[in-house]
Scaffold this motif. Structure first.
Motif, PDB file in Angstrom:
ATOM      1  N   HIS A  13      17.696  76.616 102.102  1.00  0.00           N
ATOM      2  CA  HIS A  13      16.925  77.864 102.120  1.00  0.00           C
ATOM      3  C   HIS A  13      17.819  79.105 102.011  1.00  0.00           C
ATOM      4  O   HIS A  13      17.325  80.208 101.773  1.00  0.00           O
ATOM      5  N   SER A  14      19.140  78.925 102.152  1.00  0.00           N
ATOM      6  CA  SER A  14      20.034  80.083 102.140  1.00  0.00           C
ATOM      7  C   SER A  14      20.467  80.491 100.734  1.00  0.00           C
ATOM      8  O   SER A  14      21.177  81.488 100.563  1.00  0.00           O
ATOM      9  N   GLY A  15      20.080  79.740  99.728  1.00  0.00           N
ATOM     10  CA  GLY A  15      20.453  80.086  98.348  1.00  0.00           C
ATOM     11  C   GLY A  15      19.341  79.724  97.379  1.00  0.00           C
ATOM     12  O   GLY A  15      18.198  79.474  97.785  1.00  0.00           O
ATOM     13  N   ASN A  16      19.656  79.720  96.112  1.00  0.00           N
ATOM     14  CA  ASN A  16      18.719  79.309  95.060  1.00  0.00           C
ATOM     15  C   ASN A  16      19.427  78.247  94.212  1.00  0.00           C
ATOM     16  O   ASN A  16      19.951  78.547  93.143  1.00  0.00           O
ATOM     17  N   GLU A  17      19.471  77.048  94.731  1.00  0.00           N
ATOM     18  CA  GLU A  17      20.223  76.000  94.029  1.00  0.00           C
ATOM     19  C   GLU A  17      19.490  75.586  92.755  1.00  0.00           C
ATOM     20  O   GLU A  17      18.282  75.783  92.616  1.00  0.00           O
ATOM     21  N   THR A  18      20.249  74.982  91.833  1.00  0.00           N
ATOM     22  CA  THR A  18      19.708  74.767  90.485  1.00  0.00           C
ATOM     23  C   THR A  18      19.318  73.322  90.174  1.00  0.00           C
ATOM     24  O   THR A  18      18.664  73.084  89.156  1.00  0.00           O
ATOM     25  N   LEU A  19      19.669  72.367  91.027  1.00  0.00           N
ATOM     26  CA  LEU A  19      19.422  70.977  90.645  1.00  0.00           C
ATOM     27  C   LEU A  19      17.936  70.633  90.620  1.00  0.00           C
ATOM     28  O   LEU A  19      17.453  69.980  89.687  1.00  0.00           O
ATOM     29  N   VAL A  20      17.195  71.070  91.616  1.00  0.00           N
ATOM     30  CA  VAL A  20      15.757  70.792  91.623  1.00  0.00           C
ATOM     31  C   VAL A  20      15.087  71.485  90.439  1.00  0.00           C
ATOM     32  O   VAL A  20      14.217  70.905  89.765  1.00  0.00           O
ATOM     33  N   ALA A  76      23.637  74.524  86.665  1.00  0.00           N
ATOM     34  CA  ALA A  76      23.243  73.250  86.071  1.00  0.00           C
ATOM     35  C   ALA A  76      23.125  73.437  84.567  1.00  0.00           C
ATOM     36  O   ALA A  76      22.625  74.454  84.082  1.00  0.00           O
ATOM     37  N   CYS A  77      23.609  72.441  83.837  1.00  0.00           N
ATOM     38  CA  CYS A  77      23.586  72.500  82.373  1.00  0.00           C
ATOM     39  C   CYS A  77      22.821  71.291  81.836  1.00  0.00           C
ATOM     40  O   CYS A  77      23.143  70.146  82.166  1.00  0.00           O
ATOM     41  N   ILE A  78      21.802  71.550  81.030  1.00  0.00           N
ATOM     42  CA  ILE A  78      20.980  70.515  80.410  1.00  0.00           C
ATOM     43  C   ILE A  78      21.284  70.513  78.915  1.00  0.00           C
ATOM     44  O   ILE A  78      21.197  71.545  78.248  1.00  0.00           O
ATOM     45  N   LEU A  79      21.650  69.346  78.378  1.00  0.00           N
ATOM     46  CA  LEU A  79      21.951  69.223  76.958  1.00  0.00           C
ATOM     47  C   LEU A  79      21.087  68.143  76.335  1.00  0.00           C
ATOM     48  O   LEU A  79      20.679  67.187  77.005  1.00  0.00           O
ATOM     49  N   GLY A  80      20.838  68.280  75.056  1.00  0.00           N
ATOM     50  CA  GLY A  80      20.046  67.275  74.362  1.00  0.00           C
ATOM     51  C   GLY A  80      19.868  67.604  72.904  1.00  0.00           C
ATOM     52  O   GLY A  80      20.535  68.498  72.357  1.00  0.00           O
ATOM     53  N   ASP A  81      18.970  66.859  72.265  1.00  0.00           N
ATOM     54  CA  ASP A  81      18.689  67.151  70.860  1.00  0.00           C
ATOM     55  C   ASP A  81      17.207  66.976  70.560  1.00  0.00           C
ATOM     56  O   ASP A  81      16.463  66.376  71.332  1.00  0.00           O
ATOM     57  N   ALA A  82      16.815  67.539  69.428  1.00  0.00           N
ATOM     58  CA  ALA A  82      15.427  67.468  68.979  1.00  0.00           C
ATOM     59  C   ALA A  82      15.411  67.025  67.521  1.00  0.00           C
ATOM     60  O   ALA A  82      16.289  67.409  66.738  1.00  0.00           O
ATOM     61  N   ARG A  83      14.405  66.236  67.161  1.00  0.00           N
ATOM     62  CA  ARG A  83      14.275  65.729  65.791  1.00  0.00           C
ATOM     63  C   ARG A  83      12.908  66.119  65.238  1.00  0.00           C
ATOM     64  O   ARG A  83      11.896  66.086  65.948  1.00  0.00           O
ATOM     65  N   SER A  84      12.896  66.464  63.961  1.00  0.00           N
ATOM     66  CA  SER A  84      11.640  66.831  63.306  1.00  0.00           C
ATOM     67  C   SER A  84      11.823  66.727  61.803  1.00  0.00           C
ATOM     68  O   SER A  84      12.942  66.539  61.310  1.00  0.00           O
ATOM     69  N   PHE A  85      10.723  66.884  61.063  1.00  0.00           N
ATOM     70  CA  PHE A  85      10.773  66.727  59.613  1.00  0.00           C
ATOM     71  C   PHE A  85      10.375  67.996  58.857  1.00  0.00           C
ATOM     72  O   PHE A  85      10.464  68.017  57.635  1.00  0.00           O
ATOM     73  N   ARG A  86       9.926  69.025  59.587  1.00  0.00           N
ATOM     74  CA  ARG A  86       9.547  70.276  58.917  1.00  0.00           C
ATOM     75  C   ARG A  86      10.165  71.450  59.657  1.00  0.00           C
ATOM     76  O   ARG A  86      10.195  71.470  60.899  1.00  0.00           O
ATOM     77  N   PRO A  87      10.666  72.462  58.921  1.00  0.00           N
ATOM     78  CA  PRO A  87      11.250  73.638  59.575  1.00  0.00           C
ATOM     79  C   PRO A  87      10.306  74.320  60.550  1.00  0.00           C
ATOM     80  O   PRO A  87      10.733  74.824  61.591  1.00  0.00           O
ATOM     81  N   GLU A  88       8.995  74.304  60.240  1.00  0.00           N
ATOM     82  CA  GLU A  88       8.026  74.937  61.127  1.00  0.00           C
ATOM     83  C   GLU A  88       7.970  74.241  62.484  1.00  0.00           C
ATOM     84  O   GLU A  88       7.785  74.882  63.522  1.00  0.00           O
ATOM     85  N   VAL A  89       8.123  72.922  62.462  1.00  0.00           N
ATOM     86  CA  VAL A  89       8.102  72.160  63.712  1.00  0.00           C
ATOM     87  C   VAL A  89       9.367  72.439  64.513  1.00  0.00           C
ATOM     88  O   VAL A  89       9.320  72.629  65.736  1.00  0.00           O
ATOM     89  N   SER A  90      10.502  72.477  63.836  1.00  0.00           N
ATOM     90  CA  SER A  90      11.762  72.812  64.509  1.00  0.00           C
ATOM     91  C   SER A  90      11.661  74.173  65.182  1.00  0.00           C
ATOM     92  O   SER A  90      12.081  74.351  66.340  1.00  0.00           O
ATOM     93  N   ALA A  91      11.114  75.153  64.471  1.00  0.00           N
ATOM     94  CA  ALA A  91      10.975  76.503  65.027  1.00  0.00           C
ATOM     95  C   ALA A  91      10.056  76.515  66.248  1.00  0.00           C
ATOM     96  O   ALA A  91      10.315  77.220  67.233  1.00  0.00           O
ATOM     97  N   GLU A  92       8.983  75.722  66.204  1.00  0.00           N
ATOM     98  CA  GLU A  92       8.048  75.685  67.333  1.00  0.00           C
ATOM     99  C   GLU A  92       8.672  74.973  68.531  1.00  0.00           C
ATOM    100  O   GLU A  92       8.427  75.382  69.678  1.00  0.00           O
ATOM    101  N   ILE A  93       9.462  73.937  68.287  1.00  0.00           N
ATOM    102  CA  ILE A  93      10.166  73.276  69.391  1.00  0.00           C
ATOM    103  C   ILE A  93      11.067  74.274  70.106  1.00  0.00           C
ATOM    104  O   ILE A  93      11.075  74.364  71.345  1.00  0.00           O
ATOM    105  N   GLU A  94      11.813  75.048  69.345  1.00  0.00           N
ATOM    106  CA  GLU A  94      12.702  76.041  69.964  1.00  0.00           C
ATOM    107  C   GLU A  94      11.899  77.083  70.747  1.00  0.00           C
ATOM    108  O   GLU A  94      12.258  77.438  71.880  1.00  0.00           O
ATOM    109  N   ARG A  95      10.813  77.563  70.143  1.00  0.00           N
ATOM    110  CA  ARG A  95      10.008  78.596  70.820  1.00  0.00           C
ATOM    111  C   ARG A  95       9.444  78.067  72.135  1.00  0.00           C
ATOM    112  O   ARG A  95       9.530  78.728  73.178  1.00  0.00           O
TER     113      ARG A  95
END
Length: 390
Positions: A201-208, A251-270
């Protein structure tokens, strides 16, 4: 021109492939591999061999007849940072690096095609043999293009292939249109105030917050994109600065995303940015999202897919060429060439019991070498007006 003995060629190619396998090199470091390739192309009598294209790439040129059309064939040369676990006599001699994706086989099949076509001819025009660095990075094709590949070595269309574990040796698959996906990478950094594990309660930890965000990201595909669009969002790493009795402030979260259309890639990012900001606010931490596009979708030209099937059916066993059931969500930087010229990318079987690609026990199946070489030669002769020699 004398026809090459295919059994002798296969034996020779097996030696090349195993030598390349034993000496793998990471992307843009393929100096020995490139020198090996260039020496072989000169030995075969090609009209021109250019080295250092896009860093460590090699382009060989072979001309026959008076035709003014040019076709390109491409193979990748780089290996992966994986420690090989196999016990073969040709296992990697470079610790921590191995050919776990079969690029040694791809390079060898294209070398075999260069030798075969140089010796036998059977076409009217120009063939460009493109040996590309750094496919695994998704940077090699761009490097060659940026180095003037199309200006210096122009071609009208391009073909490439990749081995495929699970598909029988001597079998061939491809499909028109979307065939392999784009790959986007992301990194989300959550920042808060860490502290003692006994006093959360004394901080704002990032893991949860990070755990909640990993779960929330799964709703992008399941709830925020159309079910008609194939896409994948995968979290692959979660790193914090905490320890057993200290709550993390970062905390650092890494990963990747796959898609077949630029519009889908843009929506994933948004959607990712919206979800990250909302989750961070709910846990009173901050979120910074970095999103990059590494590979573009691979779109096969329909007419060239038809041509590839004709060529494959002439040199492979009856029924061995088939349409791939669905697009694959793996990525290939061969797609970069298709932004400039029409082309076709195909899969050739590596065997039904082959370990998967990028596995430490994987090895290219040498029984597939001649199939790839024959396909390369067949597509050249078909597209440049020659007779198929089986």
């Amino acid at each position: 021109m004398a026809e090459l003995d295919r059994d002798v060629l296969k034996q020779e190619m097996t030696g090349w492939r195993r030598d390349l396998h034993a000496h793998p090199e990471f992307g843009f470091e393929e100096k020995r591999t490139a020198a090996f390739v260039a020496a072989k192309l000169r030995e075969f009598g090609l009209d021109d061999v250019a080295e250092g294209v896009g860093g460590t790439g090699v382009v060989g040129t072979l001309k026959r007849g008076s035709g003014n059309r040019a076709i390109a064939l491409r193979a990748d040369m780089d290996a992966l940072r994986i420690t090989e676990q196999s016990a073969t006599t040709h296992r990697s001699q470079n610790p921590g690096i191995m050919h776990a994706c079969g690029h040694d086989g791809h390079t060898t099949m294209l070398l075999g095609a260069a030798k075969l076509l140089a010796a036998e001819g059977g076409f009217d025009g120009t063939v460009r043999f493109i040996f590309q660095p750094a496919e695994e990075w998704g940077r090699g094709a761009l490097a060659m293009l940026d180095d003037g590949l199309l200006r210096r070595f122009p071609f009208d269309e391009i073909f490439g292939l990749h081995n495929m574990p699970g598909l029988p040796v001597g079998h061939f698959e491809t499909r028109a249109g979307p065939f392999m996906s784009a790959e986007d990478n992301f990194e989300i950094v959550l920042k808060g105030i860490g502290g003692h594990a006994a006093r959360p309660h004394s901080g704002n930890e990032t893991l949860v917050a990070a755990c909640a965000l990993v779960t929330n990201l799964q709703t992008i595909v399941s709830r925020r994109l159309s079910p008609a669009d194939i896409s994948v969002v995968s979290v692959t790493e979660l790193i914090t600065d905490g320890t057993r009795n200290a709550l993390p402030g970062l905390a650092c979260i890494l990963g990747d995303a796959r898609s077949f259309r630029p519009e889908v890639s843009a929506e994933i990012e948004r959607q990712m940015r919206v979800i990250a900001a909302g989750t961070a606010a709910a846990y009173n931490v901050t979120a910074d999202v970095t999103y990059s596009r590494e590979f573009v979708p691979l779109q096969n030209d329909a007419d060239l897919v038809d041509a590839a099937f004709v060529a494959a059916r002439r040199v492979l066993a009856y029924g061995a060429a088939s349409i791939a059931a669905e697009p694959m969500t793996a990525s290939e930087d061969f797609a970069r060439f298709l932004d400039h010229v029409p082309g076709c990318f195909v899969f050739l079987g590596n065997g039904e019991t082959s370990p998967p690609l990028h596995n430490s026990s994987y090895d290219f199946n040498d029984d597939g070498l001649l199939h790839g070489t024959n396909f390369h030669a067949a597509i050249v002769r078909q597209r440049l007006g020659g007779a198929i020699v089986k």
